[in-house]
Design an enzyme around this catalytic site. Structure first.
Site, PDB file in Angstrom:
ATOM      1  N   GLU A 136     -54.487 -75.566  61.533  1.00  0.00           N
ATOM      2  CA  GLU A 136     -54.401 -75.843  60.097  1.00  0.00           C
ATOM      3  C   GLU A 136     -53.407 -75.983  60.058  1.00  0.00           C
ATOM      4  O   GLU A 136     -52.097 -74.807  60.344  1.00  0.00           O
ATOM      5  CB  GLU A 136     -55.208 -75.037  59.671  1.00  0.00           C
ATOM      6  CG  GLU A 136     -57.400 -74.854  59.898  1.00  0.00           C
ATOM      7  CD  GLU A 136     -57.345 -73.810  58.958  1.00  0.00           C
ATOM      8  OE1 GLU A 136     -57.221 -73.247  58.689  1.00  0.00           O
ATOM      9  OE2 GLU A 136     -59.003 -74.466  58.579  1.00  0.00           O
ATOM     10  N   LYS A 137     -53.253 -76.429  58.672  1.00  0.00           N
ATOM     11  CA  LYS A 137     -52.206 -76.141  58.200  1.00  0.00           C
ATOM     12  C   LYS A 137     -51.482 -74.522  57.714  1.00  0.00           C
ATOM     13  O   LYS A 137     -53.055 -74.461  57.137  1.00  0.00           O
ATOM     14  CB  LYS A 137     -51.844 -77.161  56.285  1.00  0.00           C
ATOM     15  CG  LYS A 137     -50.793 -76.906  55.466  1.00  0.00           C
ATOM     16  CD  LYS A 137     -49.383 -77.143  55.694  1.00  0.00           C
ATOM     17  CE  LYS A 137     -48.028 -76.887  55.367  1.00  0.00           C
ATOM     18  NZ  LYS A 137     -47.315 -76.976  55.576  1.00  0.00           N
ATOM     19  N   HIS A 150     -58.495 -65.241  48.580  1.00  0.00           N
ATOM     20  CA  HIS A 150     -60.163 -65.301  49.139  1.00  0.00           C
ATOM     21  C   HIS A 150     -61.119 -65.359  47.937  1.00  0.00           C
ATOM     22  O   HIS A 150     -61.240 -64.514  47.579  1.00  0.00           O
ATOM     23  CB  HIS A 150     -60.454 -64.886  49.964  1.00  0.00           C
ATOM     24  CG  HIS A 150     -61.267 -64.656  50.478  1.00  0.00           C
ATOM     25  ND1 HIS A 150     -62.071 -63.625  51.832  1.00  0.00           N
ATOM     26  CD2 HIS A 150     -62.244 -65.341  50.750  1.00  0.00           C
ATOM     27  CE1 HIS A 150     -62.881 -63.780  52.167  1.00  0.00           C
ATOM     28  NE2 HIS A 150     -63.461 -64.922  51.279  1.00  0.00           N
ATOM     29  N   GLU A 163     -66.766 -69.778  51.535  1.00  0.00           N
ATOM     30  CA  GLU A 163     -65.040 -68.522  51.455  1.00  0.00           C
ATOM     31  C   GLU A 163     -64.667 -70.069  51.666  1.00  0.00           C
ATOM     32  O   GLU A 163     -64.096 -71.085  52.344  1.00  0.00           O
ATOM     33  CB  GLU A 163     -64.443 -67.970  53.047  1.00  0.00           C
ATOM     34  CG  GLU A 163     -65.921 -66.661  53.047  1.00  0.00           C
ATOM     35  CD  GLU A 163     -65.163 -66.502  54.744  1.00  0.00           C
ATOM     36  OE1 GLU A 163     -66.016 -65.041  54.877  1.00  0.00           O
ATOM     37  OE2 GLU A 163     -63.669 -66.164  55.193  1.00  0.00           O
ATOM     38  N   GLU A 217     -64.739 -70.828  56.576  1.00  0.00           N
ATOM     39  CA  GLU A 217     -65.831 -70.993  56.301  1.00  0.00           C
ATOM     40  C   GLU A 217     -67.369 -70.790  55.647  1.00  0.00           C
ATOM     41  O   GLU A 217     -67.149 -70.045  54.928  1.00  0.00           O
ATOM     42  CB  GLU A 217     -65.962 -69.507  57.607  1.00  0.00           C
ATOM     43  CG  GLU A 217     -64.207 -69.191  58.203  1.00  0.00           C
ATOM     44  CD  GLU A 217     -64.925 -68.027  59.018  1.00  0.00           C
ATOM     45  OE1 GLU A 217     -64.887 -66.983  59.260  1.00  0.00           O
ATOM     46  OE2 GLU A 217     -63.611 -67.682  60.003  1.00  0.00           O
ATOM     47  N   ASN A 267     -69.807 -68.600  55.090  1.00  0.00           N
ATOM     48  CA  ASN A 267     -71.129 -67.392  56.019  1.00  0.00           C
ATOM     49  C   ASN A 267     -72.741 -67.220  55.700  1.00  0.00           C
ATOM     50  O   ASN A 267     -72.895 -67.712  54.551  1.00  0.00           O
ATOM     51  CB  ASN A 267     -70.654 -66.020  55.516  1.00  0.00           C
ATOM     52  CG  ASN A 267     -69.525 -65.701  55.511  1.00  0.00           C
ATOM     53  OD1 ASN A 267     -68.588 -65.996  56.561  1.00  0.00           O
ATOM     54  ND2 ASN A 267     -68.154 -65.054  54.112  1.00  0.00           N
ATOM     55  N   ARG A 315     -75.545 -65.122  55.691  1.00  0.00           N
ATOM     56  CA  ARG A 315     -76.111 -63.960  55.776  1.00  0.00           C
ATOM     57  C   ARG A 315     -75.959 -63.529  54.503  1.00  0.00           C
ATOM     58  O   ARG A 315     -75.027 -63.985  53.549  1.00  0.00           O
ATOM     59  CB  ARG A 315     -75.111 -62.647  56.440  1.00  0.00           C
ATOM     60  CG  ARG A 315     -73.515 -62.445  56.959  1.00  0.00           C
ATOM     61  CD  ARG A 315     -73.251 -61.574  56.944  1.00  0.00           C
ATOM     62  NE  ARG A 315     -71.796 -61.173  56.223  1.00  0.00           N
ATOM     63  CZ  ARG A 315     -70.451 -62.062  56.902  1.00  0.00           C
ATOM     64  NH1 ARG A 315     -70.486 -62.863  56.943  1.00  0.00           N
ATOM     65  NH2 ARG A 315     -69.929 -61.603  56.256  1.00  0.00           N
TER      66      ARG A 315
HETATM   67  C1  MV4 Z   1     -56.039 -68.502  57.043  1.00  0.00           C
HETATM   68  C2  MV4 Z   1     -54.987 -68.085  56.072  1.00  0.00           C
HETATM   69  C3  MV4 Z   1     -54.040 -69.110  56.181  1.00  0.00           C
HETATM   70  N1  MV4 Z   1     -53.764 -70.009  56.410  1.00  0.00           N
HETATM   71  N2  MV4 Z   1     -56.536 -70.033  57.388  1.00  0.00           N
HETATM   72  C4  MV4 Z   1     -58.002 -64.863  57.842  1.00  0.00           C
HETATM   73  C5  MV4 Z   1     -59.640 -64.558  59.094  1.00  0.00           C
HETATM   74  C6  MV4 Z   1     -60.159 -65.874  58.086  1.00  0.00           C
HETATM   75  N3  MV4 Z   1     -61.658 -65.662  58.013  1.00  0.00           N
HETATM   76  C7  MV4 Z   1     -59.713 -67.073  58.160  1.00  0.00           C
HETATM   77  N4  MV4 Z   1     -58.089 -66.695  57.883  1.00  0.00           N
HETATM   78  C8  MV4 Z   1     -57.149 -66.584  57.567  1.00  0.00           C
HETATM   79  N5  MV4 Z   1     -57.193 -68.139  57.866  1.00  0.00           N
HETATM   80  C9  MV4 Z   1     -54.996 -71.146  56.584  1.00  0.00           C
HETATM   81  N6  MV4 Z   1     -55.037 -72.425  57.083  1.00  0.00           N
HETATM   82  C10 MV4 Z   1     -55.151 -67.488  56.054  1.00  0.00           C
HETATM   83  C11 MV4 Z   1     -56.557 -66.022  56.581  1.00  0.00           C
HETATM   84  C12 MV4 Z   1     -56.244 -64.721  56.470  1.00  0.00           C
HETATM   85  C13 MV4 Z   1     -56.917 -64.126  55.006  1.00  0.00           C
HETATM   86  C14 MV4 Z   1     -58.067 -65.038  54.658  1.00  0.00           C
HETATM   87  C15 MV4 Z   1     -58.787 -64.373  54.111  1.00  0.00           C
HETATM   88  C16 MV4 Z   1     -58.677 -62.895  53.591  1.00  0.00           C
HETATM   89  C17 MV4 Z   1     -57.743 -62.181  54.417  1.00  0.00           C
HETATM   90  C18 MV4 Z   1     -56.786 -63.044  55.061  1.00  0.00           C
HETATM   91  C19 MV4 Z   1     -56.119 -62.024  55.790  1.00  0.00           C
HETATM   92  C20 MV4 Z   1     -54.743 -62.609  57.011  1.00  0.00           C
HETATM   93  C21 MV4 Z   1     -54.859 -64.221  57.104  1.00  0.00           C
END
Ligand code: MV4
Length: 451
Positions: free
Chosen positions: A200-201, A208, A275, A287, A289, A291
């Site tokens: 992914e980019k 979040h 999410e 994603e 979830n 649940r």
């Molecule tokens: C990402 C991202 C930046 N760019 N995807 C971390 C766990 C997984 N659920 C998805 N995650 C991330 N995906 C892209 N394209 C940064 C994260 C990420 C993150 C996401 C949500 C909450 C906390 C996080 C902490 C670090 C990285």
């Protein structure tokens, strides 16, 4: 309606589900490991069945032990809570094969959303915006290089079976592709036993933000607004709030409607959370979830709905009985996850509770099975309580939260409460000005600054 429900979980969420059952006149059956003989959910249950030794794989993750307990107790349905077997499609299927009702989404939807590539494609096809990325999985480093050239650096390599950040690698330029690809695959293989990865980019500083939905078996779907879960460290959320301080009303309504439309088209039922990463006014799905989530109470506080009760009603075949225009949002809610951890080192701190006093008063909710004399076992997750605060405005909510954290007495072990007290005093947090990396920067900075 069900007569008897088995709760396939422990701790505060087992108690949360038990409370919903009791209010609905449903008998609640607790299952527990030998480490949880004295747990509050076991004490309060109508029946309790010991399902094995402390190790989760031999108790809370043992499908055979749980299905045997369900058969012996003669239950109608099983609520999986969160974690453990809650997003295990094979378990949901087995529950149904044994003629019990699984209180949650269909096994097919759980399986679909467990495959992160398939999930992205499925939701994208029904109109949800996703992060730009590779078209499916990456076979080798050369394919990864080509995908990155197309997407533009920086990129992120993720595990198809992922979630929770394991097997994720940021790549800044062409030079790092081969190494990152090999590492991501190896980590994915070690963590999930499945080494498929995609790209992914990379979004550098997103928030979040997740949207809660509720869907019945008859195509009725509502959204219950969003939660901002950006305050996290090493993929462990510490604090969540609703509404998000980053969104305006138009954005909230737009993303909510998009998710509702998509969920209807997918034929999804029960609770679910989409999410998103949110950056520069744009939402990007990452994603779904399938649940009940840890942070569901902040949604309950602002919507006035009992999500566990709704899950149970839906599983029993009841229609929602209301529509989107009936959902009203009131005030602001913040949840602090209280873990038994040292607030500076984050080392786990299990042990016996001495004095215990939970905060109370208007707008305060404590979801926890703690009591004075209870021994927090060392075998499970360190979260021991959730403090949830509700108030008319975010400012009042922060003042009330500060007041409540000050009242909370949990003697005998270390808790993360002092970190919560520090973080809610920070100007960035007070201003709602934070992203997913903010807490890590805050925790790191604190170590080097004097005082
Ligand atoms: C990402 C991202 C930046 N760019 N995807 C971390 C766990 C997984 N659920 C998805 N995650 C991330 N995906 C892209 N394209 C940064 C994260 C990420 C993150 C996401 C949500 C909450 C906390 C996080 C902490 C670090 C990285």
């Amino acid at each position: 309606m069900f007569d008897k429900v088995l709760i396939a979980n422990r701790g505060e969420i087992a108690l949360r589900i038990l409370r919903a059952c009791r209010e609905m006149g449903i008998k609640a059956v607790a299952v527990h490991s030998t480490a949880d003989n004295d747990a509050m959910h076991v004490r309060l249950a109508d029946e309790a069945v010991c399902i094995g030794p402390p190790a989760a794989k031999d108790s809370y993750l043992s499908t055979s032990a749980i299905l045997s307990a369900a058969t012996i107790a003669g239950v109608d349905a099983i609520h999986p809570g969160y974690g453990f077997l809650s997003e295990n499609a094979d378990f949901a299927e087995m529950v149904e094969e044994h003629k019990f009702t699984f209180i949650g989404p269909s096994p097919d939807h759980i399986r679909l959303m467990g495959d992160k590539i398939a999930a992205k494609k499925a939701v994208s096809d029904v109109g949800i915006p996703v992060v730009p990325g590779s078209d499916g999985s990456l076979k080798d480093a050369e394919q990864a290089r080509a995908a990155a050239d197309e997407i533009g650096y920086p990129v992120l390599i993720k595990a198809t079976a992922g979630g929770g950040g394991r097997g994720m690698k940021v790549v800044e330029s062409d030079a790092g592709i081969k190494e990152a690809f090999d590492l991501a695959r190896a980590e994915a293989k070690a963590a999930f036993g499945y080494d498929e990865v995609y790209m992914e980019k990379y979004l550098a500083r997103p928030r979040h933000i997740e949207v809660q939905v509720l869907a019945d078996n008859f195509g009725n779907v509502v959204h219950l607004g969003e939660r901002d879960c950006s305050i996290q460290r090493r993929h462990q959320k510490l604090l969540e709030e609703s509404p998000s301080p980053a969104l305006n009303e138009a954005e909230r309504q737009a993303i909510g409607e998009t998710v509702v439309t998509a969920v209807k088209k997918l034929g999804y039922r029960s609770v679910g959370t989409a999410e998103f990463l949110y950056e520069d006014g744009n939402f990007f799905f990452i994603e779904m979830n399938t649940r009940l989530q840890v942070e569901h109470p902040v949604t309950e506080m602002v919507c006035g709905l009992d999500l566990v009760r709704e899950m149970i009603r839906i599983a029993a075949g009841a229609p929602l009985g209301y529509e989107q225009s009936d959902i009203t949002f009131s005030g602001h809610s913040i949840e602090c996850r209280i873990t038994a951890e040292n607030p500076d080192t984050f080392l786990p701190s299990p042990g016996r509770i001495g004095d215990y006093h939970a905060p109370g008063g208007l707008g305060i909710r404590v979801d926890s099975g703690l009591y004075s004399g209870y021994a927090v076992p060392p075998h499970y997750d360190s979260m021991i309580a959730k403090l949830i605060v509700h108030a008319p405005t975010r400012n009042e909510c922060l003042m009330r939260l500060k007041r409540a954290l000050g009242e909370y007495v949990i003697d005998g072990l270390d808790t993360i409460i002092p970190l919560h007290q520090r973080l809610i005093d920070e100007p960035d947090f007070v201003n709602g000005d934070y992203d997913i990396h903010w807490l890590e920067r805050f925790v790191e900075g604190k170590k080097t600054k004097p005082g």
